[in-house]
Design an enzyme around this catalytic site. Sequence first.
Site, PDB file in Angstrom:
ATOM      1  N   VAL A   1     -90.537 -82.201  18.316  1.00  0.00           N
ATOM      2  CA  VAL A   1     -91.837 -82.165  17.528  1.00  0.00           C
ATOM      3  C   VAL A   1     -92.004 -83.518  16.896  1.00  0.00           C
ATOM      4  O   VAL A   1     -91.121 -84.188  16.476  1.00  0.00           O
ATOM      5  CB  VAL A   1     -91.477 -81.137  16.387  1.00  0.00           C
ATOM      6  CG1 VAL A   1     -92.549 -81.295  15.276  1.00  0.00           C
ATOM      7  CG2 VAL A   1     -91.225 -79.899  16.959  1.00  0.00           C
TER       8      VAL A   1
ATOM      9  N   GLY B   1     -82.371 -79.117  19.821  1.00  0.00           N
ATOM     10  CA  GLY B   1     -83.681 -79.936  20.107  1.00  0.00           C
ATOM     11  C   GLY B   1     -83.504 -81.022  21.183  1.00  0.00           C
ATOM     12  O   GLY B   1     -82.292 -81.455  21.481  1.00  0.00           O
ATOM     13  N   GLN B   2     -84.525 -81.122  22.141  1.00  0.00           N
ATOM     14  CA  GLN B   2     -84.452 -82.049  23.224  1.00  0.00           C
ATOM     15  C   GLN B   2     -84.366 -83.393  22.564  1.00  0.00           C
ATOM     16  O   GLN B   2     -83.975 -84.308  23.361  1.00  0.00           O
ATOM     17  CB  GLN B   2     -85.755 -81.751  24.049  1.00  0.00           C
ATOM     18  CG  GLN B   2     -86.087 -82.930  24.962  1.00  0.00           C
ATOM     19  CD  GLN B   2     -85.031 -82.910  26.179  1.00  0.00           C
ATOM     20  OE1 GLN B   2     -84.371 -81.911  26.473  1.00  0.00           O
ATOM     21  NE2 GLN B   2     -85.136 -83.936  26.768  1.00  0.00           N
ATOM     22  N   LYS B   3     -84.947 -83.468  21.347  1.00  0.00           N
ATOM     23  CA  LYS B   3     -84.908 -84.857  20.660  1.00  0.00           C
ATOM     24  C   LYS B   3     -83.531 -85.601  20.721  1.00  0.00           C
ATOM     25  O   LYS B   3     -83.435 -86.566  20.907  1.00  0.00           O
ATOM     26  CB  LYS B   3     -85.089 -84.510  19.250  1.00  0.00           C
ATOM     27  CG  LYS B   3     -84.471 -85.486  17.994  1.00  0.00           C
ATOM     28  CD  LYS B   3     -85.542 -86.498  18.043  1.00  0.00           C
ATOM     29  CE  LYS B   3     -85.132 -87.505  16.680  1.00  0.00           C
ATOM     30  NZ  LYS B   3     -83.821 -87.755  16.514  1.00  0.00           N
ATOM     31  N   ASP B   4     -82.560 -84.703  20.877  1.00  0.00           N
ATOM     32  CA  ASP B   4     -81.085 -85.139  20.904  1.00  0.00           C
ATOM     33  C   ASP B   4     -80.586 -84.685  22.310  1.00  0.00           C
ATOM     34  O   ASP B   4     -79.987 -83.835  22.444  1.00  0.00           O
ATOM     35  CB  ASP B   4     -80.140 -84.666  19.807  1.00  0.00           C
ATOM     36  CG  ASP B   4     -80.602 -85.031  18.488  1.00  0.00           C
ATOM     37  OD1 ASP B   4     -80.481 -86.411  18.145  1.00  0.00           O
ATOM     38  OD2 ASP B   4     -81.331 -84.411  17.437  1.00  0.00           O
TER      39      ASP B   4
ATOM     40  N   MET C   1     -77.836 -80.096  10.358  1.00  0.00           N
ATOM     41  CA  MET C   1     -77.081 -80.809   9.260  1.00  0.00           C
ATOM     42  C   MET C   1     -78.119 -80.785   7.931  1.00  0.00           C
ATOM     43  O   MET C   1     -77.884 -81.664   7.033  1.00  0.00           O
ATOM     44  CB  MET C   1     -76.781 -82.214   9.642  1.00  0.00           C
ATOM     45  CG  MET C   1     -75.884 -82.231  10.830  1.00  0.00           C
ATOM     46  SD  MET C   1     -75.177 -83.868  10.946  1.00  0.00           S
ATOM     47  CE  MET C   1     -76.148 -85.035  11.440  1.00  0.00           C
TER      48      MET C   1
ATOM     49  N   LEU D   1     -83.950 -80.336   6.088  1.00  0.00           N
ATOM     50  CA  LEU D   1     -84.857 -79.497   7.194  1.00  0.00           C
ATOM     51  C   LEU D   1     -86.321 -80.162   7.350  1.00  0.00           C
ATOM     52  O   LEU D   1     -86.817 -80.305   6.185  1.00  0.00           O
ATOM     53  CB  LEU D   1     -85.147 -78.162   7.102  1.00  0.00           C
ATOM     54  CG  LEU D   1     -83.567 -77.468   7.118  1.00  0.00           C
ATOM     55  CD1 LEU D   1     -83.365 -75.827   6.786  1.00  0.00           C
ATOM     56  CD2 LEU D   1     -82.717 -77.669   8.279  1.00  0.00           C
TER      57      LEU D   1
ATOM     58  N   HIS E   1     -86.819 -78.759  12.902  1.00  0.00           N
ATOM     59  CA  HIS E   1     -85.739 -77.799  12.781  1.00  0.00           C
ATOM     60  C   HIS E   1     -86.447 -76.256  12.839  1.00  0.00           C
ATOM     61  O   HIS E   1     -86.048 -75.399  13.329  1.00  0.00           O
ATOM     62  CB  HIS E   1     -85.046 -77.761  11.316  1.00  0.00           C
ATOM     63  CG  HIS E   1     -84.220 -78.942  11.426  1.00  0.00           C
ATOM     64  ND1 HIS E   1     -84.400 -80.106  10.482  1.00  0.00           N
ATOM     65  CD2 HIS E   1     -83.057 -79.267  12.009  1.00  0.00           C
ATOM     66  CE1 HIS E   1     -83.533 -81.178  10.500  1.00  0.00           C
ATOM     67  NE2 HIS E   1     -82.849 -80.822  11.416  1.00  0.00           N
TER      68      HIS E   1
HETATM   69  P1  AMP Z   1     -79.722 -82.169  13.187  1.00  0.00           P
HETATM   70  O1  AMP Z   1     -80.074 -81.596  11.741  1.00  0.00           O
HETATM   71  O2  AMP Z   1     -80.399 -83.666  13.155  1.00  0.00           O
HETATM   72  O3  AMP Z   1     -78.294 -82.275  13.337  1.00  0.00           O
HETATM   73  O4  AMP Z   1     -80.685 -81.376  13.995  1.00  0.00           O
HETATM   74  C1  AMP Z   1     -80.333 -80.122  14.164  1.00  0.00           C
HETATM   75  C2  AMP Z   1     -81.012 -79.615  15.503  1.00  0.00           C
HETATM   76  O5  AMP Z   1     -82.553 -79.955  15.289  1.00  0.00           O
HETATM   77  C3  AMP Z   1     -80.617 -80.290  16.756  1.00  0.00           C
HETATM   78  O6  AMP Z   1     -80.621 -79.716  17.822  1.00  0.00           O
HETATM   79  C4  AMP Z   1     -81.835 -81.324  16.704  1.00  0.00           C
HETATM   80  O7  AMP Z   1     -81.805 -81.828  18.340  1.00  0.00           O
HETATM   81  C5  AMP Z   1     -83.053 -80.560  16.407  1.00  0.00           C
HETATM   82  N1  AMP Z   1     -83.970 -81.506  16.168  1.00  0.00           N
HETATM   83  C6  AMP Z   1     -83.793 -82.427  15.241  1.00  0.00           C
HETATM   84  N2  AMP Z   1     -84.967 -83.284  15.164  1.00  0.00           N
HETATM   85  C7  AMP Z   1     -86.019 -82.605  16.178  1.00  0.00           C
HETATM   86  C8  AMP Z   1     -87.368 -82.760  16.512  1.00  0.00           C
HETATM   87  N3  AMP Z   1     -88.071 -83.723  16.121  1.00  0.00           N
HETATM   88  N4  AMP Z   1     -87.757 -81.907  17.427  1.00  0.00           N
HETATM   89  C9  AMP Z   1     -86.964 -80.834  17.606  1.00  0.00           C
HETATM   90  N5  AMP Z   1     -85.781 -80.656  17.410  1.00  0.00           N
HETATM   91  C10 AMP Z   1     -85.143 -81.541  16.459  1.00  0.00           C
END
Ligand code: AMP
Length: 293
Positions: free
Chosen positions: A190, A161-164, A44, A47, A51
């Site tokens: 991360v 990401g494992q974060k979500d 989204m 970055l 990301h």
């Molecule tokens: P978002 O832009 O928040 O929708 O995230 C896009 C992708 O990046 C998703 O697959 C998230 O799980 C991943 N992501 C977000 N934050 C992290 C992080 N801290 N470490 C690893 N992956 C992440």
Amino acid sequence: MARPEGGGAAASERLALIGDVAGIRSATEGWRCAGERVGLVPTMGALHAGHLSLIQRCRQECDRTVVSIFVNPLQFGPGEDYECYPRRLEDDLALLRAQQVDAAFVPSVEAMYPPGATTRVRVKGIDEVLEGRHRPSHFEGVATVVLKLFNAVRPHRAYFGQKDAQQAALVERLARDLDTGVEVVVCPTVREADGLALSSRNVYLSEEERIAARRLVEALRAANRRYLEGERDPERLRGAMLTVLRAEPLARVDYAEVVDERTFQGPGPLAVLAVRIGEARLLDNHRLGDPLP
Ligand code: AMP
């Protein structure tokens, strides 16, 4: 097909900025036909290094890297942060150029959801618990946009990401159940130096709230310590997290649970948290027993 080597000028020229489904489809179709492996990193935007870790993994494993940037209105509920979600397209594109990404897919809301587009995708069960219970229809929005991105880009692999963690598990199931042929790759979280998981939403935190936000990883560490000492009772492990979180007056806990890492129901090794601090709603998780920096 030869790839341009590093270097400023070559790197800045190779990013294709594409806003419509037909455009991204014909770009990736060309690559596929040339025998190249296409990887997709859905985001989204706004970055950060989290990301970038997905993008770097994609570049290592695939011949072509597509990054999508789309703040998906379908996955935000009423009263959530859709309008004020951080949007920094120019900075993001500069980052993608520096990372030598091949294409940025940046559709408008109208390009993704033209008038009359009413189809929605549900992944039942996993979408009803934890995040799904706290954000009704959130995962329907996620599943719908992810399937649309898979259909537009037709990647061999897609990186999450494992974060979500719950989102990643849901997407893995969607990819399998609907025979997408996309291999879903889940990459480690991360973190900042103090352990806070990177998130685009961390910009909502004031200085004081940023300090309070450390409690999430501290709660996971507390549960991990108990687990490594031999504790397996989910209620006690949960208690260890809640003790840390409740000691922080700025933290309001949506949930802190220890669940199965595939179904997110019933006990298992995954500690998951959702905590509101000020305007930010922060998520984190950890597979108990694994090292946690
Ligand atoms: P978002 O832009 O928040 O929708 O995230 C896009 C992708 O990046 C998703 O697959 C998230 O799980 C991943 N992501 C977000 N934050 C992290 C992080 N801290 N470490 C690893 N992956 C992440």
